[in-house]
Design an enzyme around this catalytic site. Structure first.
Site, PDB file in Angstrom:
ATOM      1  N   ARG A 286       0.834  -1.202   0.000  1.00  0.00           N
ATOM      2  CA  ARG A 286       0.000   0.000   0.000  1.00  0.00           C
ATOM      3  C   ARG A 286       0.871   1.256   0.000  1.00  0.00           C
ATOM      4  O   ARG A 286       2.075   1.199   0.268  1.00  0.00           O
ATOM      5  CB  ARG A 286      -0.916  -0.002   1.234  1.00  0.00           C
TER       6      ARG A 286
ATOM      7  N   LYS B 245       1.822   2.187   7.249  1.00  0.00           N
ATOM      8  CA  LYS B 245       2.238   1.435   8.427  1.00  0.00           C
ATOM      9  C   LYS B 245       3.204   2.242   9.286  1.00  0.00           C
ATOM     10  O   LYS B 245       3.753   3.251   8.874  1.00  0.00           O
ATOM     11  CB  LYS B 245       2.899   0.115   8.004  1.00  0.00           C
TER      12      LYS B 245
ATOM     13  N   TYR C 261      -0.934   4.616  10.467  1.00  0.00           N
ATOM     14  CA  TYR C 261      -1.250   3.629  11.495  1.00  0.00           C
ATOM     15  C   TYR C 261      -0.017   3.443  12.373  1.00  0.00           C
ATOM     16  O   TYR C 261       1.099   3.288  11.868  1.00  0.00           O
ATOM     17  CB  TYR C 261      -1.611   2.275  10.873  1.00  0.00           C
TER      18      TYR C 261
ATOM     19  N   HIS D  45      -0.331   1.658  15.961  1.00  0.00           N
ATOM     20  CA  HIS D  45      -0.497   0.432  16.757  1.00  0.00           C
ATOM     21  C   HIS D  45       0.605   0.307  17.809  1.00  0.00           C
ATOM     22  O   HIS D  45       1.425  -0.612  17.809  1.00  0.00           O
ATOM     23  CB  HIS D  45      -0.522  -0.799  15.846  1.00  0.00           C
TER      24      HIS D  45
ATOM     25  N   GLU E 194      -5.711   4.786  13.665  1.00  0.00           N
ATOM     26  CA  GLU E 194      -6.587   3.806  14.319  1.00  0.00           C
ATOM     27  C   GLU E 194      -7.296   4.319  15.558  1.00  0.00           C
ATOM     28  O   GLU E 194      -8.195   3.647  16.078  1.00  0.00           O
ATOM     29  CB  GLU E 194      -5.812   2.524  14.661  1.00  0.00           C
TER      30      GLU E 194
ATOM     31  N   ASP F 144      -2.055  -6.998  15.196  1.00  0.00           N
ATOM     32  CA  ASP F 144      -1.398  -5.693  15.198  1.00  0.00           C
ATOM     33  C   ASP F 144      -1.572  -4.953  16.513  1.00  0.00           C
ATOM     34  O   ASP F 144      -0.911  -3.939  16.762  1.00  0.00           O
ATOM     35  CB  ASP F 144      -1.848  -4.828  14.016  1.00  0.00           C
TER      36      ASP F 144
END
Length: 371
Positions: free
Chosen positions: A15, A75, A94, A96, A118, A270
């Site tokens: 991505r 990410k 993101y 996480h 998120e 994740d």
């Protein structure tokens, strides 16, 4: 504002943070966009497409990190990128953080402004930037679960739909949120027998109203989980506590009680995973077998369908990114309480309580940090 996007370096992550259309939206709003060479190739976007809308192509990731005021990724930054983070730079991606202490420490040390997709909330209190990836991961979970139930993949050799005279597969979905409900949709469509487990009776009622006798619902207690797991051919771990570590609903003791060749797809990996046995895997080596159970624990499942995922993500993240670029991080955060929920680390301070608790770190409320 100068906006940068990069080629993702996580294993088999295809991505990209900005599509050419999204980059065009920033440029039309008066901002400039810099793109690492080859950043969009994994989802079908060429450098020429970015250049055609006015983005500047740079040959090295280091150049993008150095020049950009806001980095838009998919990410979290990996260890090799920690040293590239800059003070006051906005990192919009993101993150996480709950299971990732080294990343938390790197963000604190860099004194950047880290906004996590998120944990952003909309006016309904939902998680708009997490939802599309949850929907994709939930749907993929059934697809990959079906694959690894095949005998040559290490599974029991079970067809989800069964055939006349042979039982349907038994699927257990732990969690009835966006991931779980998306998994249920595909599982029912493929003809499996589905049991959904959750602590939210309203969600269970909602799914039962939609699917009726096609599914069974079960309130989540340890006793019920103990009883249902040995019956399962496929278990989908779909539990979520936003910004915090996932609860370990599947214990190591459960695996020896499960059918040999059954499959666990831990979508919650994740956030640390909802199975004690889980450890993060990657698309090139996605499973491991423990006590005869096949465990699939890929942390970036939607990366496998990169075109769909990139465009779905951009549909939800763009408006927040445009607000940040127009107003600056502090003003945008103050003007939007939901976006403020996305602020996880601010100039050396942990501003999301779940992350602070997970790592036993000092917590500064986001609104206090940006005053």
């Amino acid at each position: 504002m100068k906006i940068g996007t990069l080629k993702e370096i996580k294993n088999h992550e295809y991505r990209v943070g900005l599509t050419p259309n999204a980059a065009s939206a920033y440029i039309s709003a008066g901002h400039s966009v810099i793109v690492e060479k080859g950043a969009g190739e994994g989802c079908g976007y060429s450098d020429d497409q970015y250049a055609a809308i006015g983005a500047k192509i740079l040959p090295k990731a280091e150049d993008v990190w150095k020049d950009a005021e806001m980095i838009i990724k998919v990410k979290e930054p990996l260890e090799s990128e920690y040293s590239l983070l800059q003070e006051n730079q906005i990192l919009y991606t993101y993150l996480h953080l709950a299971p990732d202490r080294p990343q938390v420490e790197a963000l604190i040390k860099s004194k950047c402004i880290a906004i996590a997709y998120e944990t952003i909330r909309d006016r309904k209190g939902q998680l708009p930037c997490l939802k599309p990836m949850s929907q994709i991961a939930g749907r993929l979970a059934i697809q990959v679960g079906a694959k690894y139930l095949e005998k040559q993949m290490g599974g029991r050799g079970v067809l989800l739909s069964g055939v006349p005279g042979v039982p349907h597969a038994e699927i257990v979905v732990l969690g009835a949120g966006a991931v779980g409900s998306s998994a249920v949709k595909i599982a029912v469509g493929m003809g499996a027998h589905v049991t959904v487990v959750d602590i939210d009776n309203d969600r269970l009622e909602y799914l039962e109203d939609i699917y009726g006798s096609q599914i069974a619902t079960l309130y989540s207690t340890q006793e019920n989980i103990d009883e249902i797991l040995p019956k399962a051919d496929l278990v989908i771990g779909a539990v979520l506590i936003p910004g915090s570590s996932a609860p370990k609903l599947i214990k190591n003791k459960h695996l020896p009680t499960m059918k040999k060749g059954s499959v666990i797809v831990d979508v919650a990996i994740d956030q640390g995973g909802c199975s004690e046995a889980s450890r993060q895997t990657y698309h090139d080596n996605p499973v491991f077998i423990q006590d005869g159970v096949v465990n699939y624990c890929v942390g970036n499942m939607p990366g496998a369908v990169s075109y769909t995922s990139t465009n779905a993500l951009g549909n939800t993240t763009l408006r927040y990114g445009l607000s940040i670029a127009k107003n600056g991080a502090e003003a945008a955060l103050k003007n939007d309480p939901g976006l403020l929920e996305g602020l996880n680390v601010y100039k050396g301070k942990v501003t999301y309580e779940g992350v602070a608790v997970a790592h036993n770190l000092a917590y500064t409320p986001a609104i206090d940090a940006i005053k």
